[in-house]
Design a protein around this motif. Structure first.
Motif, PDB file in Angstrom:
ATOM      1  N   GLY A 279       0.828  -1.211   0.000  1.00  0.00           N
ATOM      2  CA  GLY A 279       0.000   0.000   0.000  1.00  0.00           C
ATOM      3  C   GLY A 279       0.859   1.256   0.000  1.00  0.00           C
ATOM      4  N   GLN A 280       1.941   1.234   0.769  1.00  0.00           N
ATOM      5  CA  GLN A 280       2.837   2.397   0.811  1.00  0.00           C
ATOM      6  C   GLN A 280       3.546   2.587  -0.528  1.00  0.00           C
ATOM      7  N   LEU A 281       3.911   1.464  -1.160  1.00  0.00           N
ATOM      8  CA  LEU A 281       4.582   1.570  -2.462  1.00  0.00           C
ATOM      9  C   LEU A 281       3.621   2.114  -3.524  1.00  0.00           C
ATOM     10  N   ASP A 282       2.347   1.673  -3.468  1.00  0.00           N
ATOM     11  CA  ASP A 282       1.339   2.213  -4.407  1.00  0.00           C
ATOM     12  C   ASP A 282       1.210   3.719  -4.211  1.00  0.00           C
ATOM     13  N   TRP A 283       1.104   4.122  -2.942  1.00  0.00           N
ATOM     14  CA  TRP A 283       0.995   5.560  -2.622  1.00  0.00           C
ATOM     15  C   TRP A 283       2.225   6.307  -3.136  1.00  0.00           C
ATOM     16  N   ALA A 284       3.412   5.737  -2.919  1.00  0.00           N
ATOM     17  CA  ALA A 284       4.656   6.402  -3.313  1.00  0.00           C
ATOM     18  C   ALA A 284       4.715   6.577  -4.831  1.00  0.00           C
ATOM     19  N   ARG A 285       4.306   5.543  -5.574  1.00  0.00           N
ATOM     20  CA  ARG A 285       4.321   5.642  -7.044  1.00  0.00           C
ATOM     21  C   ARG A 285       3.351   6.722  -7.503  1.00  0.00           C
ATOM     22  N   ALA A 286       2.189   6.787  -6.844  1.00  0.00           N
ATOM     23  CA  ALA A 286       1.195   7.798  -7.233  1.00  0.00           C
ATOM     24  C   ALA A 286       1.723   9.204  -6.950  1.00  0.00           C
ATOM     25  N   VAL A 287       2.383   9.389  -5.815  1.00  0.00           N
ATOM     26  CA  VAL A 287       2.913  10.705  -5.444  1.00  0.00           C
ATOM     27  C   VAL A 287       3.975  11.150  -6.452  1.00  0.00           C
ATOM     28  N   VAL A 288       4.886  10.237  -6.794  1.00  0.00           N
ATOM     29  CA  VAL A 288       5.946  10.569  -7.756  1.00  0.00           C
ATOM     30  C   VAL A 288       5.321  10.923  -9.105  1.00  0.00           C
ATOM     31  N   ALA A 289       4.305  10.147  -9.518  1.00  0.00           N
ATOM     32  CA  ALA A 289       3.677  10.382 -10.831  1.00  0.00           C
ATOM     33  C   ALA A 289       2.980  11.744 -10.864  1.00  0.00           C
ATOM     34  N   VAL A 290       2.270  12.091  -9.809  1.00  0.00           N
ATOM     35  CA  VAL A 290       1.525  13.363  -9.814  1.00  0.00           C
ATOM     36  C   VAL A 290       2.488  14.549  -9.840  1.00  0.00           C
ATOM     37  N   PHE A 291       3.547  14.497  -9.042  1.00  0.00           N
ATOM     38  CA  PHE A 291       4.504  15.615  -9.043  1.00  0.00           C
ATOM     39  C   PHE A 291       5.276  15.696 -10.362  1.00  0.00           C
ATOM     40  N   ALA A 292       5.348  14.573 -11.107  1.00  0.00           N
ATOM     41  CA  ALA A 292       6.086  14.577 -12.377  1.00  0.00           C
ATOM     42  C   ALA A 292       5.263  15.154 -13.525  1.00  0.00           C
ATOM     43  N   GLN A 293       3.958  15.341 -13.324  1.00  0.00           N
ATOM     44  CA  GLN A 293       3.139  15.920 -14.397  1.00  0.00           C
ATOM     45  C   GLN A 293       3.585  17.364 -14.657  1.00  0.00           C
ATOM     46  N   PRO A 294       3.666  17.758 -15.952  1.00  0.00           N
ATOM     47  CA  PRO A 294       4.210  19.080 -16.294  1.00  0.00           C
ATOM     48  C   PRO A 294       3.548  20.222 -15.512  1.00  0.00           C
ATOM     49  N   GLU A 295       2.234  20.141 -15.318  1.00  0.00           N
ATOM     50  CA  GLU A 295       1.540  21.251 -14.643  1.00  0.00           C
ATOM     51  C   GLU A 295       1.852  21.298 -13.143  1.00  0.00           C
ATOM     52  N   ASN A 296       2.493  20.220 -12.615  1.00  0.00           N
ATOM     53  CA  ASN A 296       2.779  20.184 -11.165  1.00  0.00           C
ATOM     54  C   ASN A 296       4.255  20.380 -10.820  1.00  0.00           C
ATOM     55  N   LEU A 297       5.079  20.596 -11.857  1.00  0.00           N
ATOM     56  CA  LEU A 297       6.531  20.628 -11.608  1.00  0.00           C
ATOM     57  C   LEU A 297       6.925  21.682 -10.584  1.00  0.00           C
ATOM     58  N   ASP A 298       6.208  22.804 -10.552  1.00  0.00           N
ATOM     59  CA  ASP A 298       6.568  23.873  -9.612  1.00  0.00           C
ATOM     60  C   ASP A 298       5.595  23.971  -8.443  1.00  0.00           C
ATOM     61  N   LYS A 299       4.687  23.020  -8.346  1.00  0.00           N
ATOM     62  CA  LYS A 299       3.678  23.083  -7.276  1.00  0.00           C
ATOM     63  C   LYS A 299       4.275  22.627  -5.946  1.00  0.00           C
ATOM     64  N   GLY A 300       3.834  23.224  -4.862  1.00  0.00           N
ATOM     65  CA  GLY A 300       4.254  22.804  -3.520  1.00  0.00           C
ATOM     66  C   GLY A 300       3.303  21.771  -2.951  1.00  0.00           C
ATOM     67  N   VAL A 301       2.031  21.865  -3.384  1.00  0.00           N
ATOM     68  CA  VAL A 301       1.027  20.946  -2.844  1.00  0.00           C
ATOM     69  C   VAL A 301       0.128  20.463  -3.969  1.00  0.00           C
ATOM     70  N   VAL A 302      -0.195  19.164  -3.945  1.00  0.00           N
ATOM     71  CA  VAL A 302      -1.083  18.582  -4.949  1.00  0.00           C
ATOM     72  C   VAL A 302      -2.071  17.664  -4.232  1.00  0.00           C
TER      73      VAL A 302
END
Ligand code: COA
Ligand code: MG
Length: 271
Positions: free
Chosen positions: A224-247
């Motif tokens: 479950g933690q690994l699923d969460w970690a992959r999702a977090v990395v993927a969301v921050f990697a989206q172009p519109e989130n590259l400079d975001k502090g919170v998603v």
């Protein structure tokens, strides 16, 4: 802080010929060859000889090899072991540390066992010692010093254990939980590993090879933690989130410090 996984840290009694015979093959994340409490006074010289023999032979599977010295025999230990520092020996574990001065004179990485009331009380000063890599909780000596008896939840040690974690994190040190004595009780060990993990420890010291598998499993991230970690990395990697502090990830607020945790979990070894 050591950037290797330190989930399972096995004490090997150097006085025990059979235990030492298989020391190179033990698949723990780290080994502590013990010259202190597990060796009787009459066994100390032979125990040191076995440690030098094992270091001379080398070929350890475990990536980190430490020796717990007996401070009463520090001079003899240093004469015998100094030549192996950086050549098979990664540092010393010092028992019953009560002050930073107890860690001086080793000229090698040192790990402090916190297992007395004084040790807990003086943590802030102890953590300033040069060459200090990590803190290791020592529940058996600590209980004796505090005059408390074991409980299943370790209520009697919580204040001390949390202080050890707090200081390790504040000073950038690795931090390893104490041993679980009932070495054939896998369920009890699993519960205590989970408690140690929840308190913030990187891993646990062990007394028997049979404890390695359970400990490695508990101190590795869950699916479950690994699923969460992959999702977090993927969301921050989206172009519109590259400079975001919170998603937002699956309806939950995620900030950049969570990204660091996610990356750490994804880099962890699987059990
Ligand atoms: N490291 C390496 N090998 C170990 C070991 C250890 N910590 N503990 C046990 N073994 C070996 C034994 O030597 C034995 O070898 P063999 O099959 O060649 O005879 C094998 O594993 C099975 O051991 P077992 O019979 O299950 O246990 P035991 O009765 O021999 O030993 C203890 C039990 C608790 C005495 C022993 O595990 C021990 O001394 N642990 C470490 C104690 C220590 O270092 N304390 C200080 C830190 S708290
Ligand atoms: Mg002890």
């Amino acid at each position: 802080m050591i950037h290797l996984p330190l989930r399972s840290v096995l004490f090997v009694p150097a006085a025990n010929e059979k235990a030492m015979a298989k020391v190179a093959t033990l698949e723990a994340d780290a080994l502590i060859l013990d010259l202190e409490d597990s060796a009787g006074e009459a066994e100390k010289t032979e125990a040191l000889r076995r440690v030098t023999g094992a270091l001379e032979a080398g070929g350890f599977v475990a990536p980190l090899v430490l020796v717990r010295v007996d401070p009463a025999r520090k001079a003899a230990a240093l004469v015998a072991l100094t030549r192996y520092v950086g050549h098979g020996l990664n540092g010393y574990v010092i028992p019953k540390v009560g002050a930073a001065v107890h860690l001086t004179g080793y000229e090698a990485p040192v790990w402090a066992m916190i297992e007395t009331a004084k040790g807990v009380l003086n943590l802030k000063e102890i953590c300033t010692a040069p060459g200090l890599q990590g803190l290791i909780a020592g529940p058996n000596d600590l209980r004796a010093d505090l005059r408390v008896s074991p409980t299943p939840e370790r209520t009697e040690l919580q204040l001390s254990l949390s202080n050890i974690v707090l200081h390790a994190r504040a000073f950038g040190l690795s931090v390893i939980d104490g041993v679980y004595n009932t070495f054939r009780d896998d369920e009890g060990l699993r519960r205590e590993c989970e408690n140690g993990r929840a308190l913030g420890f990187d891993g646990k010291t062990l007394i028997h090879p049979a404890q390695i598998a359970v400990t490695n499993a508990v101190f590795a991230p869950t699916e479950g933690q690994l699923d969460w970690a992959r999702a977090v990395v993927a969301v921050f990697a989206q172009p519109e989130n590259l400079d975001k502090g919170v998603v937002s990830v699956n309806g939950e607020m995620v900030e950049r410090m969570h990204l660091a945790t996610a990356r750490r979990w994804l880099a962890s070894p699987l059990p």
